[in-house]
Design a protein around this motif. Structure first.
Motif, short mmCIF file in Angstrom:
data_model
loop_
_atom_site.label_atom_id
_atom_site.label_comp_id
_atom_site.label_asym_id
_atom_site.label_seq_id
_atom_site.Cartn_x
_atom_site.Cartn_y
_atom_site.Cartn_z
N ASP A 145 0.83 -1.21 0.00
CA ASP A 145 0.00 0.00 0.00
C ASP A 145 0.86 1.25 0.00
OD1 ASP A 145 -2.62 -1.35 2.17
OD2 ASP A 145 -2.34 -1.42 -0.01
N VAL A 146 1.91 1.25 0.84
CA VAL A 146 2.77 2.43 0.92
C VAL A 146 3.45 2.68 -0.42
CG1 VAL A 146 4.86 3.33 2.01
CG2 VAL A 146 3.12 2.26 3.41
N LYS A 147 3.86 1.60 -1.07
CA LYS A 147 4.55 1.77 -2.36
C LYS A 147 3.58 2.26 -3.41
CE LYS A 147 8.13 0.80 -5.23
NZ LYS A 147 7.77 1.76 -6.27
N GLU A 148 2.38 1.66 -3.45
CA GLU A 148 1.45 2.00 -4.52
C GLU A 148 0.78 3.35 -4.30
OE1 GLU A 148 -1.12 -1.40 -4.91
OE2 GLU A 148 0.40 -2.49 -6.07
N MET A 149 0.47 3.65 -3.04
CA MET A 149 -0.23 4.92 -2.78
C MET A 149 0.72 6.10 -2.73
SD MET A 149 -3.21 4.20 -0.04
CE MET A 149 -3.61 2.58 0.47
N TYR A 150 1.90 5.90 -2.17
CA TYR A 150 2.78 7.03 -1.94
C TYR A 150 4.15 6.89 -2.60
CZ TYR A 150 -0.83 7.08 1.57
OH TYR A 150 -2.05 6.99 2.21
N ASN A 151 4.30 5.84 -3.39
CA ASN A 151 5.56 5.60 -4.10
C ASN A 151 6.76 5.69 -3.15
OD1 ASN A 151 7.10 4.91 -6.29
ND2 ASN A 151 7.49 7.03 -6.87
N HIS A 152 6.65 5.02 -2.02
CA HIS A 152 7.68 5.15 -1.00
C HIS A 152 8.20 3.78 -0.57
CE1 HIS A 152 9.13 5.41 3.19
NE2 HIS A 152 9.61 6.57 2.81
N GLU A 153 9.52 3.70 -0.41
CA GLU A 153 10.14 2.52 0.20
C GLU A 153 11.06 3.04 1.29
OE1 GLU A 153 11.51 1.07 -3.66
OE2 GLU A 153 10.80 -0.89 -3.02
N SER A 154 10.97 2.44 2.48
CA SER A 154 11.68 3.02 3.62
C SER A 154 13.18 2.79 3.52
CB SER A 154 11.15 2.41 4.92
OG SER A 154 11.18 1.02 4.82
N GLY A 155 13.90 3.75 4.03
CA GLY A 155 15.35 3.61 4.22
C GLY A 155 16.22 3.45 3.00
N ILE A 156 15.77 3.87 1.81
CA ILE A 156 16.64 3.67 0.66
C ILE A 156 17.46 4.91 0.32
CG2 ILE A 156 15.33 1.81 -0.40
CD1 ILE A 156 14.03 3.83 -2.23
#
Lengths: 314, 338, 154
Positions: free
Chosen positions: A280-291
């Motif tokens: 959900d975080v990737k699809e909704m907010y285009n986000h991946e943690s800590g990269i």
């Protein structure tokens, strides 16, 4: 793998001898076959204890904040992401860390093997083959077949933040969220039954929470008495409250290292929850943690056109 | 004397009408002790259950009593439910562990009815171990794979029958209803002899550990032992002898209940006082406590080491804390003699 | 705990809905509905929070664990938050909560989210009517988070 371990040991030896760090946090051979264990080395001659192979399954970032002094940490791709998130959340001081990054081909899922062979008596890993002698039977596996489920969908096998990089790079396996989609395609009743079965296994030992580098609250909601979120009952309803509560607290922060699932002594499918939130975080907010240090945590920022599918129709 | 598994199975099924029969059952990928309705549900050929059977007598979450307040009237209800139970298939290590738990829940001043009323109504049918795991070390802890301590009846698996040995009167009474016994063949006797003389391969030396620990409270060994520990409850919850608990009240308006839940000394808040002071707020002190309690305090208080060598903590620990290594570490630790 | 609530007049099942309303918009909107006598079912139990950003996912889970048949969470329209950005952060949280709860099998319609402003008295009544209908249709909460009275083993 051989030259990598020599380089890791040499680096650790040098750092300790030069007094650049007070402690090296790494992996040494465990007391069980196919199991490594975290180690805390303080003198250069201990550097030879360090190992590096497909059994290095713990996320050592968990120890970073609670270990005193300047520390060197052996970090796989996911571990380095965890360190990045901890730095972003001001839990660590960059100068206290010396990150020895090593690219990771994945770790072994011991439970998968023991489901077939029974408790493992002896095992060796050579050239991508895992030979196992178990109580029920002996078997040989391709490492790729017994790789941890999280590692199979890993997008960041190469460390993102390092002070010293050892060894080459590993190509990220092609990964999508098909594991989550498979569950999503089931009916709500089927999913309810699946999670109820998983929650029936949970004994609320909190190994998952403690193994996770991102769970560092001084008072976790499970221990809070005012208000009292959990009664201590281990029925499936409360277990699910704990697991979904934790998954939501990790939204935008989880680095999918898999330490939680592997820590669980009961084999609860924690991954099913964390992967859903991460999808959900990737699809909704285009986000991946800590990269990347420039990307702020997903729940610390917002945009004017964030999706709002959840709203009532009225 | 032996009983065929077929006859035993029929008696087992008949027993379920009168007793709650708890046996090792495979569920959601693991073997655990659950109520079984038929012998066909029982997992054959298992090593040991994932979780110890202590939850039968000492549940993880238990309502002790409930109360309702109506104006000035308060009605209190005892929530203890006791039924006749047969616990089948318990291994010698877990059976011995029950004897250790007995010492905790009963002393000169107090007998815990929640544990003991259940205990008194439970018949324990032990099953000796034909296979030994690399993480088992019961032989070093004063028992063995075929030890009968704690069982009312002890069975040994002979393939298509069980060798039956009566250990207590309770066991004798149960056996009377189980069926005809037969003589063992020579091969079967050989199996019994092998199982009875088996020893676990993993060894530790606990012969002097209690005395050593008497002198080790301030020892530097504790400084590093705890470092990789995550402070979760996996070891305590999978241990058949661990017994610490918390008692709390669940209250809403005019009704509530008093509940007892498992707790673990490894948890950071275990010793948190109401004042806010926490005498064991460091992992170091908690690991020292674990070792001292099991190998020293329990010996002084109850005469036995509170560990039966089942190996569950070793298998379950996410970071491979190994109690055998901790025992070795204590044995090797340097003690400053005054 | 959790017995069916039956309306003594209509004999219909009436759900218990926990409604978390932000002080500046939604709670004021509810108040306006009251002042303007815009009728809505008496199924909601309002809990006033300073801002929708204050909502901890645990509030929603615990409300259901305690026996609420449904939950309504309502805040200011994005852009109108009294604290500027509280509801923007909340919007992300709500999206993730809603998605995960559906994923674990919670029936669609038990947990509801809305933006209702202080001027939307009529709309607030409509929202509550809609939520009540959906939650009532699902029946009493016997679902994934409802603690089965006491939580003893087995």
């Amino acid at each position: 793998m051989n030259s990598i371990i020599d380089d890791i040991r040499a680096a650790a030896r040098q750092l300790l001898a030069d007094g650049k760090v007070d402690v090296v946090i790494g992996y040494e051979k465990g007391s069980l076959p196919l199991k490594s264990t975290p180690c805390f080395l303080r003198s250069p001659q201990d550097a030879d204890k360090l190992i590096w192979d497909e059994t290095c399954e713990n996320n050592l970032a968990t120890y970073a904040a609670t270990t005193a002094g300047k520390k060197a940490i052996i970090a796989k791709g996911c571990d380095s992401r965890a360190l990045m998130v901890l730095l972003q959340e001001n839990q660590l001081v960059r100068d206290d860390l010396y990150i020895i990054g090593v690219s990771c081909p994945g770790v072994i899922d011991k439970n998968k093997i023991e489901a077939e062979t029974g408790e493992i008596i002896e095992a060796t890993i050579t050239d991508g083959k895992v030979s196992v002698k178990g109580i029920l039977c002996d078997k040989e596996y391709n490492f790729t077949d017994v790789k941890d489920a999280y590692c199979q969908t890993c997008r960041y096998p190469n460390p993102v933040l390092v002070d010293l990089k050892i060894g080459g790079t590993v190509e990220a396996p092609q990964s999508d969220f098909s594991d989550v989609l498979a569950l999503e395609n089931n009916s709500a009743e089927e999913r309810k039954a699946y999670f109820k079965e998983q929650m029936s296994k949970c004994i609320r030992c909190y190994a998952c929470r403690n193994a996770c580098p991102m769970c560092y609250c001084q008072e976790c909601f499970v221990d809070c008495n005012a208000p009292k979120w959990l009664t201590g009952g281990v029925d499936t309803a409360e277990n699910l409250l704990f697991q979904t509560g934790r998954a939501l607290h990790l939204a935008g922060r989880c680095v999918e290292c898999g330490a939680c699932s592997r820590a669980c002594p009961q084999g609860v499918d924690i991954r099913a929850l964390s992967r859903k939130v991460n999808k959900d975080v990737k699809e909704m907010y285009n986000h991946e943690s800590g990269i990347s240090e420039d990307i702020k945590p997903a729940l610390n920022v917002y945009s004017a056109d964030d999706p709002e599918e959840f709203l009532v129709k009225e | 004397m032996k009983i065929s598994k077929e006859k035993f199975g029929q008696s087992f099924d008949a027993l379920t009408a009168e007793y709650q029969v708890v046996a090792p059952v495979s569920e959601a990928g693991a073997v655990n002790f659950k109520a079984a309705k038929s012998f066909s549900e029982v997992k054959q050929d298992y090593l040991n259950s994932k979780l110890p059977p202590k939850s039968l007598l000492f549940p993880q979450h238990e309502k002790l009593l409930s109360y309702v307040k109506d104006g000035k009237d308060i009605t209190v209800k005892n929530e203890l439910k006791v039924g006749k139970t047969v616990l089948f298939g318990i291994r010698p290590c877990d059976a011995k562990a029950m004897l250790l738990l007995d010492k905790v829940f009963k002393n000169d001043q107090y007998r815990d009815p929640y544990y003991f009323d259940r205990r008194d109504n439970t018949v324990i049918v032990g099953l000796a171990c034909n296979k030994i795991a690399p993480t088992c070390f019961c032989s070093s802890m004063g028992i063995s794979p075929a030890c009968s301590e704690g069982s009312d009846l002890l069975l040994i698996d002979l393939g298509d029958s069980y060798n039956v040995e009566v250990i207590t009167e309770k066991g004798k009474d149960l056996l009377a209803g189980l069926g005809e016994l037969a003589e063992l063949s020579a091969e079967e006797q050989a199996i019994v002899d092998t199982v009875k003389s088996a020893q676990t391969t993993s060894k530790v030396d606990v012969s002097t550990i209690t005395a050593k620990l008497d002198k080790m409270f301030d020892n530097s060994y504790w400084d590093t032992l705890h470092e990789k520990c995550l402070g979760c409850n996996a070891c305590s919850f999978s241990c058949p002898t661990c017994h610490c608990f918390d008692i709390s009240e669940e209250v809403t308006k005019n009704e509530g209940s008093r509940v007892r839940t498992w707790d673990a000394c490894m948890a950071p808040l275990f010793t948190l006082h109401g004042s806010g002071h926490n005498p064991r707020d460091k992992k170091k002190t908690r690991w020292r406590q674990r070792m001292m309690h099991k190998f020293n305090y329990f010996v002084h208080n109850n005469g036995d080491i509170a560990c039966v060598g089942c190996g569950r903590c070793i298998k379950g620990c996410p970071v491979n804390m190994d109690i055998r290594q901790a025992i070795d570490g204590v044995n090797k630790a340097e003690v400053v003699v005054d | 705990m959790g017995e069916s609530q039956v309306n003594t007049e209509t004999k219909a099942y009436e759900p218990k809905i926990a409604a978390f309303l932000c002080n500046w918009c939604s709670y004021a909107g509810a108040d306006l509905a009251g002042v303007g006598r815009f009728q809505y079912p008496a199924t909601i139990r309002t809990i006033r929070v300073p801002c929708s950003g204050r909502i901890n996912p645990l509030y929603i889970l615990k409300a259901m664990a305690n026996g609420a048949d449904g939950v309504l969470v309502s805040g200011c329209h994005p852009g109108d938050c009294h604290y500027m950005s509280g509801n923007y952060v909340a919007r992300r949280k709500f999206a993730l909560i809603d998605s995960l709860l559906k994923h674990v099998g919670l029936e669609e319609g038990r947990v509801n989210f809305s933006w209702v402003s202080a001027a939307e008295g009529v709309r607030f009544a409509e929202v509550v009517k809609g939520v009540t209908e959906r939650v009532a249709a699902l029946g009493p909460n016997t679902g994934v988070f409802k603690v089965d009275g006491g939580g003893t083993d087995e």
